[in-house]
Design a protein around this motif. Sequence first.
Motif, mmCIF file in Angstrom:
data_model
loop_
_atom_site.group_PDB
_atom_site.id
_atom_site.type_symbol
_atom_site.label_atom_id
_atom_site.label_comp_id
_atom_site.label_asym_id
_atom_site.label_seq_id
_atom_site.Cartn_x
_atom_site.Cartn_y
_atom_site.Cartn_z
ATOM 1 N N THR A 126 102.213 47.812 20.645
ATOM 2 C CA THR A 126 100.768 47.570 20.708
ATOM 3 C C THR A 126 99.967 48.869 20.659
ATOM 4 N N VAL A 128 98.432 51.813 18.703
ATOM 5 C CA VAL A 128 98.049 52.150 17.330
ATOM 6 C C VAL A 128 98.125 53.668 17.146
ATOM 7 N N GLY A 159 91.208 63.074 27.273
ATOM 8 C CA GLY A 159 90.040 62.549 27.969
ATOM 9 C C GLY A 159 90.257 61.136 28.496
ATOM 10 N N VAL A 160 89.249 60.661 29.179
ATOM 11 C CA VAL A 160 89.317 59.353 29.836
ATOM 12 C C VAL A 160 89.472 58.220 28.817
ATOM 13 N N GLY A 163 94.415 56.488 26.108
ATOM 14 C CA GLY A 163 95.749 55.931 25.854
ATOM 15 C C GLY A 163 96.911 56.648 26.515
ATOM 16 N N LYS A 164 96.631 57.512 27.495
ATOM 17 C CA LYS A 164 97.732 58.230 28.145
ATOM 18 C C LYS A 164 98.622 57.255 28.927
ATOM 19 N N THR A 165 97.964 56.396 29.697
ATOM 20 C CA THR A 165 98.725 55.447 30.507
ATOM 21 C C THR A 165 99.531 54.517 29.596
ATOM 22 N N HIS A 166 98.873 54.072 28.546
ATOM 23 C CA HIS A 166 99.532 53.154 27.613
ATOM 24 C C HIS A 166 100.820 53.794 27.069
ATOM 25 N N ILE A 322 88.549 54.666 24.212
ATOM 26 C CA ILE A 322 89.142 53.404 23.747
ATOM 27 C C ILE A 322 88.924 52.286 24.768
ATOM 28 N N ARG A 323 88.847 52.671 26.014
ATOM 29 C CA ARG A 323 88.568 51.647 27.028
ATOM 30 C C ARG A 323 87.179 51.038 26.790
ATOM 31 N N GLU A 326 87.359 48.687 23.837
ATOM 32 C CA GLU A 326 87.889 47.375 24.224
ATOM 33 C C GLU A 326 86.872 46.612 25.067
ATOM 34 N N ASP A 375 91.544 47.824 34.614
ATOM 35 C CA ASP A 375 92.663 48.644 34.117
ATOM 36 C C ASP A 375 93.440 49.233 35.279
HETATM 37 N N1 LIG Z 1 96.350 54.029 20.427
HETATM 38 C C1 LIG Z 1 96.044 52.920 21.087
HETATM 39 N N2 LIG Z 1 96.349 51.715 20.571
HETATM 40 C C2 LIG Z 1 96.003 50.585 21.227
HETATM 41 N N3 LIG Z 1 95.368 50.548 22.408
HETATM 42 C C3 LIG Z 1 95.052 51.716 22.976
HETATM 43 C C4 LIG Z 1 95.367 52.966 22.344
HETATM 44 N N4 LIG Z 1 94.931 53.956 23.148
HETATM 45 C C5 LIG Z 1 94.378 53.371 24.221
HETATM 46 N N5 LIG Z 1 94.434 52.035 24.131
HETATM 47 C C6 LIG Z 1 93.932 51.063 25.106
HETATM 48 O O1 LIG Z 1 92.780 51.622 25.733
HETATM 49 C C7 LIG Z 1 92.768 51.319 27.122
HETATM 50 C C8 LIG Z 1 92.699 52.605 27.912
HETATM 51 O O2 LIG Z 1 93.907 53.315 27.722
HETATM 52 P P1 LIG Z 1 94.683 54.054 28.919
HETATM 53 O O3 LIG Z 1 94.454 53.351 30.205
HETATM 54 O O4 LIG Z 1 96.079 54.261 28.484
HETATM 55 O O5 LIG Z 1 93.863 55.417 28.900
HETATM 56 P P2 LIG Z 1 94.076 56.727 29.795
HETATM 57 O O6 LIG Z 1 94.005 57.856 28.831
HETATM 58 O O7 LIG Z 1 95.297 56.617 30.620
HETATM 59 O O8 LIG Z 1 92.777 56.698 30.693
HETATM 60 P P3 LIG Z 1 92.489 57.370 32.153
HETATM 61 O O9 LIG Z 1 92.161 58.789 31.861
HETATM 62 O O10 LIG Z 1 91.318 56.628 32.645
HETATM 63 O O11 LIG Z 1 93.691 57.210 32.992
HETATM 64 C C9 LIG Z 1 94.030 50.520 27.396
HETATM 65 O O12 LIG Z 1 93.720 49.158 27.430
HETATM 66 C C10 LIG Z 1 94.932 50.829 26.217
HETATM 67 O O13 LIG Z 1 95.802 49.772 25.896
#
Ligand SMILES: Nc1ncnc2c1ncn2[C@@H]1O[C@H](COP(=O)(O)OP(=O)(O)OP(=O)(O)O)[C@@H](O)[C@H]1O
Length: 458
Positions: A126, A128, A159-160, A163-166, A322-323, A326, A375
């Motif tokens: 999932t 991208v 940055g916030v 997609g790091k957590t993903h 990206i959050r 969404e 999230d």
């Molecule tokens: N490349 C991607 N493809 C699909 N969905 C993505 C992608 N990058 C981020 N997302 C989606 O965007 C949302 C935020 O991503 P995520 O929580 O991983 O960000 P983060 O960088 O960890 O944020 P934070 O800094 O707040 O911890 C999630 O729902 C994630 O699934």
Amino acid sequence: MIDKIKENWEKILLILREEYGDQITDISYKTWLEPLKPYSFKGNTITIIVPEQPFISYVKKKYSTFLKVTISEFLGKECEVDFKAKEQVEAEEQPAAPSLIPKAKAPVSPDVIQNANLNPKYTFDTFVVGSNNNLAHAAALAVAESPGEIYNPLFIYGGVGLGKTHLMHAIAHFILKDNPKSKILYVSSETFTNELIDAIRNKNNITTTEFREKYRNNDVLLIDDIQFIIGKESTQEEFFHTFNTLYESKKQIIISSDKPPKEIETLEERLRSRFEWGLTVDIQSPDYETRMAILRKKEEMEGYNIDNEVIKYIATNIKSNIRELEGALTKIVALSRLNKCDITLELAEEALKDIISPNAQREVTPELIIQVVSDHFGITPADVMSQKRTKDIVYPRQIIMYLCRDMTEASLQVIGLSLGKRDHTTVIHGAEKIAADLQKDETLRNTIDILKKKINPQ
Ligand SMILES: Nc1ncnc2c1ncn2[C@@H]1O[C@H](COP(=O)(O)OP(=O)(O)OP(=O)(O)O)[C@@H](O)[C@H]1O
């Protein structure tokens, strides 16, 4: 000779794939082998271009023998292989961008996923891949394929909401699929801190020994948002020892942060240098094509059917996070369901007017709070807006009420409406409950502190 190899390169890779197919998964083939290009043939050495410098050693280790044997057989003479990065050779020939779209594999049991604290939706399938994250994605895949062996620790920053957590969860899912018995633990640095606080106070009957066992007895430890332990001395100290124990026994450590180690000002030097032992990769803001692809993916996953014009409108106007991207989609769908009307461009403009007006880019809205808190607790905005009354939903919902009152100018009516048409007295009650708990609960204070930083990073 090199021309012959270039002309037949696809064929050579296909022969290799046929020959060693049992040892190379589809995702590995697409990520590591497909992007390779032959460059030169000198003496008896063929030089192959690897698109990204950091992965040369990995490709060499995993695939040089396969390549050497296949090419030698194809040419009918013994040859050696060598690798160079694309930037190193500055070749006239531009190798194609790596195609890194992974394939689905068989599912792992939900219990295993839950025990590791993983969101079932955050997989490589999932995720991208775009120009903003392809290096981080490739690094994540290399670690997933060889945990503890090659890039340890893996440090992902960006940055916030990018997609790091993903990506971290995707690594964990992949490893579990390969080996469901692996001991994997994903935690936010907030959970690490809160559990340490509890252990030190012996709250919930957890002792510091049990705390240490929990964190040190893993094959893979993933710590998200490490920036939140910075400045918390006892947590840093504990994490330092956890890190050492895992590292010395060759266990994989994966860390995420909003900044690279060298820019985290108050990070202790001994931790900083350890973070830099492995590989550090970043994720940037997505470009337009990637934003479109993410929205399409989300649409497909949620079973929405949205006009291209509307998707383009969102992708054009919401750029950095990206959050938020969404969140915008969720808001439009929620509004159309609430008003029982079709999703049109007009509806999208109306729904997003607060978010995308030039002055409102950084404004904190109830929608943003709902998205971040959902999230954070691994639930969806739809859960928050639903009538569900289970504890795992009620608690985040009350936190949202508290944060909306604390961080926005929104009226009680507006907050109630954003939370699925709730009454203003419910909002008051929820917010007050959290305010009262904050007086006596140190871990809740830490959680609220972190949520506020996530909602408004400035
Ligand atoms: N490349 C991607 N493809 C699909 N969905 C993505 C992608 N990058 C981020 N997302 C989606 O965007 C949302 C935020 O991503 P995520 O929580 O991983 O960000 P983060 O960088 O960890 O944020 P934070 O800094 O707040 O911890 C999630 O729902 C994630 O699934």
